[in-house]
Write a protein that holds these residues in place. Structure first.
Motif, mmCIF file in Angstrom:
data_model
loop_
_atom_site.group_PDB
_atom_site.id
_atom_site.type_symbol
_atom_site.label_atom_id
_atom_site.label_comp_id
_atom_site.label_asym_id
_atom_site.label_seq_id
_atom_site.Cartn_x
_atom_site.Cartn_y
_atom_site.Cartn_z
ATOM 1 N N SER A 398 45.920 1.598 -39.264
ATOM 2 C CA SER A 398 46.682 2.340 -38.265
ATOM 3 C C SER A 398 47.563 1.366 -37.483
ATOM 4 O O SER A 398 47.388 0.137 -37.564
ATOM 5 C CB SER A 398 45.741 3.061 -37.298
ATOM 6 N N ARG A 399 48.471 1.873 -36.701
ATOM 7 C CA ARG A 399 49.312 1.016 -35.865
ATOM 8 C C ARG A 399 48.438 0.184 -34.915
ATOM 9 O O ARG A 399 48.687 -0.996 -34.682
ATOM 10 C CB ARG A 399 50.310 1.868 -35.071
ATOM 11 N N GLU A 400 47.412 0.829 -34.356
ATOM 12 C CA GLU A 400 46.534 0.151 -33.403
ATOM 13 C C GLU A 400 45.726 -0.950 -34.099
ATOM 14 O O GLU A 400 45.549 -2.049 -33.558
ATOM 15 C CB GLU A 400 45.597 1.161 -32.741
ATOM 16 N N GLU A 401 45.223 -0.688 -35.313
ATOM 17 C CA GLU A 401 44.459 -1.694 -36.045
ATOM 18 C C GLU A 401 45.349 -2.862 -36.473
ATOM 19 O O GLU A 401 44.925 -4.021 -36.447
ATOM 20 C CB GLU A 401 43.814 -1.057 -37.275
ATOM 21 N N PHE A 402 46.576 -2.541 -36.861
ATOM 22 C CA PHE A 402 47.530 -3.587 -37.227
ATOM 23 C C PHE A 402 47.811 -4.472 -36.019
ATOM 24 O O PHE A 402 47.806 -5.710 -36.115
ATOM 25 C CB PHE A 402 48.805 -2.936 -37.749
ATOM 26 N N HIS A 403 48.012 -3.849 -34.862
ATOM 27 C CA HIS A 403 48.276 -4.591 -33.632
ATOM 28 C C HIS A 403 47.090 -5.484 -33.285
ATOM 29 O O HIS A 403 47.261 -6.667 -32.954
ATOM 30 C CB HIS A 403 48.558 -3.600 -32.488
ATOM 31 N N LYS A 404 45.888 -4.950 -33.383
ATOM 32 C CA LYS A 404 44.707 -5.748 -33.063
ATOM 33 C C LYS A 404 44.600 -6.956 -33.986
ATOM 34 O O LYS A 404 44.290 -8.072 -33.536
ATOM 35 C CB LYS A 404 43.436 -4.895 -33.165
ATOM 36 N N GLY A 405 44.847 -6.742 -35.279
ATOM 37 C CA GLY A 405 44.775 -7.856 -36.217
ATOM 38 C C GLY A 405 45.746 -8.965 -35.868
ATOM 39 O O GLY A 405 45.401 -10.152 -35.919
ATOM 40 N N LYS A 440 62.044 -2.472 -38.969
ATOM 41 C CA LYS A 440 62.693 -3.552 -39.711
ATOM 42 C C LYS A 440 61.743 -4.198 -40.709
ATOM 43 O O LYS A 440 62.143 -4.570 -41.822
ATOM 44 C CB LYS A 440 63.206 -4.607 -38.728
ATOM 45 N N TRP A 441 60.478 -4.338 -40.328
ATOM 46 C CA TRP A 441 59.516 -5.057 -41.149
ATOM 47 C C TRP A 441 58.515 -4.123 -41.820
ATOM 48 O O TRP A 441 58.226 -4.277 -43.005
ATOM 49 C CB TRP A 441 58.770 -6.081 -40.296
ATOM 50 N N PHE A 442 57.973 -3.183 -41.039
ATOM 51 C CA PHE A 442 56.984 -2.239 -41.548
ATOM 52 C C PHE A 442 57.300 -0.845 -41.033
ATOM 53 O O PHE A 442 57.763 -0.687 -39.896
ATOM 54 C CB PHE A 442 55.568 -2.656 -41.102
ATOM 55 N N THR A 443 57.056 0.149 -41.853
ATOM 56 C CA THR A 443 57.441 1.511 -41.481
ATOM 57 C C THR A 443 56.302 2.520 -41.573
ATOM 58 O O THR A 443 56.388 3.585 -40.974
ATOM 59 C CB THR A 443 58.596 2.002 -42.371
ATOM 60 N N ARG A 444 55.251 2.204 -42.329
ATOM 61 C CA ARG A 444 54.200 3.200 -42.560
ATOM 62 C C ARG A 444 52.850 2.684 -42.074
ATOM 63 O O ARG A 444 52.441 1.578 -42.420
ATOM 64 C CB ARG A 444 54.109 3.573 -44.044
ATOM 65 N N PHE A 445 52.197 3.516 -41.279
ATOM 66 C CA PHE A 445 50.870 3.200 -40.759
ATOM 67 C C PHE A 445 49.939 4.363 -41.067
ATOM 68 O O PHE A 445 50.367 5.510 -41.166
ATOM 69 C CB PHE A 445 50.917 2.955 -39.251
ATOM 70 N N ALA A 446 48.664 4.059 -41.204
ATOM 71 C CA ALA A 446 47.693 5.104 -41.518
ATOM 72 C C ALA A 446 47.502 6.046 -40.330
ATOM 73 O O ALA A 446 47.678 5.639 -39.183
ATOM 74 C CB ALA A 446 46.359 4.478 -41.895
#
Length: 446
Positions: A398-405, A440-446
Motif C-alpha cells: 500500500s502507499r502507507e507500507e511503501f512510505h514506511k519502508g 513520476k516514479w510509481f503509480t500503482r499501490f495496493a
C-alpha cells in the motif's frame, strides 16, 4: 571503517551443463577426509529436480550415502528454528556423514545453520539462481517469527547445473536477477560511504561484484529467454557477492538502502495474493526506490542545496528519537533501532564537515554516482523485461507500507546510504513525496 581480508570458506564453485555427475568426485576431494559419507538433505520438490540424481550418482560411485532426509514439499518450506532443528537432528543421527544440501535459498540456509551449529562443513547443489546467500557467511532464518542472519560458515563447495538453473520456476530466476541488480544502488551507497570516510572501499572486493555488473543487469532479455549462459552469469554474480561478503565478513558489498527497505517490509510480514513476497522481489522495489532517490537528490543542485542548508536547523538527537518512536512505538525492535540510530547520529562538528565536503565536491560525487547507476527508466524497462515487479502494487504494498519502508529503513542499520545522505541534508520528507504521489516514479499501490 577499515577493511580486512579473510580467507574464503568456499573452496570450489562448479557451474556448468550436465555436471551433477561431478558431485561424487567433488565430495571425495573436499568433504570425505576422515572417512565421511554423504547425507543428502532436500525437500520433495528439489529431490525430484536434482536430489534423486545426486543420490544415485553417489551410490553408483560407491560412496555409501545415508538415506536422504527429505522435507515435505508442501506447505512451502521456510528456514525457521523448527526446520533447522530437524536438519540438525538428521545430521546428529549420522555423525559419520557430511551434508549435501540440494535446493535453493531455504534449503541452503537450513543446512547452513544446522551444519554451523554442529561445527560441520557442508556443500550445496543449487537448484535455482534465486539469491546471493548461497556463498555468504551466515544464514537468513526466521526465529520466533522474526528474520535475522545467524552467523555460520558458508558451504565448502557449490555445484550448479545450468540446465537445472535455467529450468527453475521463473519467479525464482527473476528474483535472483533483481537481487543482483540491487548491487547497483548498494554500490552507490558504498561510494557515498567511502566519500564521507565512514566505510572505505575495498578495491578487490568491489571489482568482484561491480566490474561485470552493468552488463549482467542489461542482460534482461537473456533472462526472459531462460538462456543458460545468461543465467550462469547471473548465478556466478550472485555467488561472487557471497565471496565478497566472505572476504570482508560484512554485507556492505551486497546491500544498501534497497535491502534495508526490504527488511522493513519483511519484518511486517508482507504478503501478496496470500503468499510471502520473495526477498528478490522486495529488493527490486527497494532498488528502484533507491535509484529514484539518488536521481531526485542530485537534481536538487548544489546551489539550491546550499541555500536550503543555510536556513535549515539540524534536528537534535531528541528530535530523532521522538521521530523513531512515533514510527516504531510498540514494536519489539524499538530499543535496538534507537541504539543503532544513536550510534550513527553525527556529532555537530562532524555533521558540518560532512555538509561542507558534500557541497565543495558536489560535481565530483554526482559524476561518480551517475556512472555507477543505470538510469531509472532504463532500469525499470530491464525489470519489466525480466519479469520483476516495478510498482508497489506488484508486491502488495500500500502507499502507507511503501512510505514506511522508505522511512524506517534509514533508522535500522548503522550503514551510510542514500537515506542518511537525505537525512543529514534535511530533504528526506521532501524527496519521499514525489516517490509516493507525483506519478513520476510509481503509480500503482495496493
Amino acid at each position: 571503517m577499515a577493511n580486512a581480508d579473510f580467507a574464503l570458506t568456499t573452496k570450489k564453485l562448479d557451474v556448468g551443463r550436465d555436471i551433477i555427475s561431478h558431485v561424487p568426485v567433488i565430495f571425495s576431494d573436499f568433504m570425505a577426509s576422515g572417512g565421511y559419507s554423504p547425507l543428502v538433505i532436500a525437500d520433495e520438490i528439489t529431490w525430484e529436480v536434482a536430489g534423486r540424481q545426486v543420490q544415485t550418482e553417489l551410490d553408483t560411485a560407491g560412496l555409501s550415502p545415508a538415506a536422504p532426509f527429505i522435507f515435505p514439499g508442501t506447505p512451502m518450506l521456510y528456514a525457521d528454528e523448527k526446520a533447522i532443528a530437524k536438519a540438525q537432528d538428521a545430521l546428529s543421527r549420522h555423525p559419520n556423514c557430511r551434508c549435501i544440501a540440494v535446493g535453493a535459498g531455504s534449503i541452503n540456509d537450513i543446512v547452513k545453520a544446522a551444519s554451523g551449529a554442529l561445527g560441520q562443513p557442508y556443500m550445496v547443489v543449487a537448484t535455482a539462481p534465486s539469491v546471493d546467500g548461497y556463498t555468504s557467511a551466515g544464514a537468513a532464518v526466521s526465529i520466533h517469527g522474526f528474520k535475522q542472519t545467524v552467523p555460520c560458515p558458508a558451504p565448502v563447495v557449490v555445484v550448479a547445473d545450468t540446465g537445472i538453473l535455467s529450468a527453475a520456476p521463473y519467479d525464482m530466476i527473476a528474483a535472483g536477477y533483481a537481487d543482483l541488480a540491487a548491487k547497483l544502488p548498494a554500490g552507490a551507497d558504498w561510494l557515498v560511504a567511502d566519500f564521507f570516510g565512514t566505510h572505505l572501499l575495498h578495491p578487490a572486493v568491489w571489482d568482484m561484484i561491480q566490474t561485470p555488473l552493468h552488463a549482467q543487469v542489461r542482460s534482461s532479455a537473456g533472462i526472459a529467454a531462460r538462456d543458460p549462459s545468461t543465467i550462469s552469469s547471473i548465478f556466478t554474480g550472485l555467488c561472487n557477492t557471497g565471496f565478497a561478503m566472505q572476504r570482508m565478513h560484512d554485507s556492505r558489498p551486497a546491500s544498501g538502502a534497497e535491502h534495508l527497505m526490504s527488511h522493513v517490509w519483511e519484518m511486517d510480514h508482507l504478503e501478496h495474493d496470500g503468499l510471502p513476497v520473495s526477498h528478490g522481489f522486495k529488493v527490486a522495489l527497494g532498488t528502484l526506490a533507491s535509484t529514484a532517490f539518488y536521481e531526485e537528490f542530485f537534481a536538487l543542485g548544489c546551489d539550491a542545496l546550499r541555500s536550503r542548508l543555510s536556513a535549515w536547523k539540524k534536528p537534535s538527537w531528541e528530535d530523532r528519537e521522538q521521530e523513531i518512536c512515533s514510527w516504531l512505538k510498540g514494536q519489539h525492535n524499538l530499543d535496538d533501532v534507537l541504539r543503532v540510530s544513536r550510534e550513527k547520529f553525527p556529532a555537530p562538528s562532524l555533521w558540518d564537515e560532512m555538509l561542507e565536503s558534500l557541497c565543495s565536491k558536489w560535481d565530483s560525487l554526482n559524476d561518480i554516482i551517475r556512472k555507477q547507476l543505470i538510469p531509472f527508466p532504463e532500469l525499470r524497462e530491464h525489470f519489466v523485461t525480466a519479469g520483476c515487479p516495478v510498482e508497489p502494487a506488484d508486491i502488495g504494498l500500500s502507499r502507507e507500507e511503501f512510505h514506511k519502508g522508505m522511512h524506517v529503513s534509514g533508522m535500522i542499520r548503522n550503514r551510510f546510504t542514500i537515506l542518511d545522505l537525505m537525512f543529514i541534508t534535511g530533504v528526506y520528507d521532501e524527496l519521499e513525496e514525489p516517490l509516493m504521489n507525483s506519478g513520476k516514479w510509481f503509480t500503482r499501490f495496493a
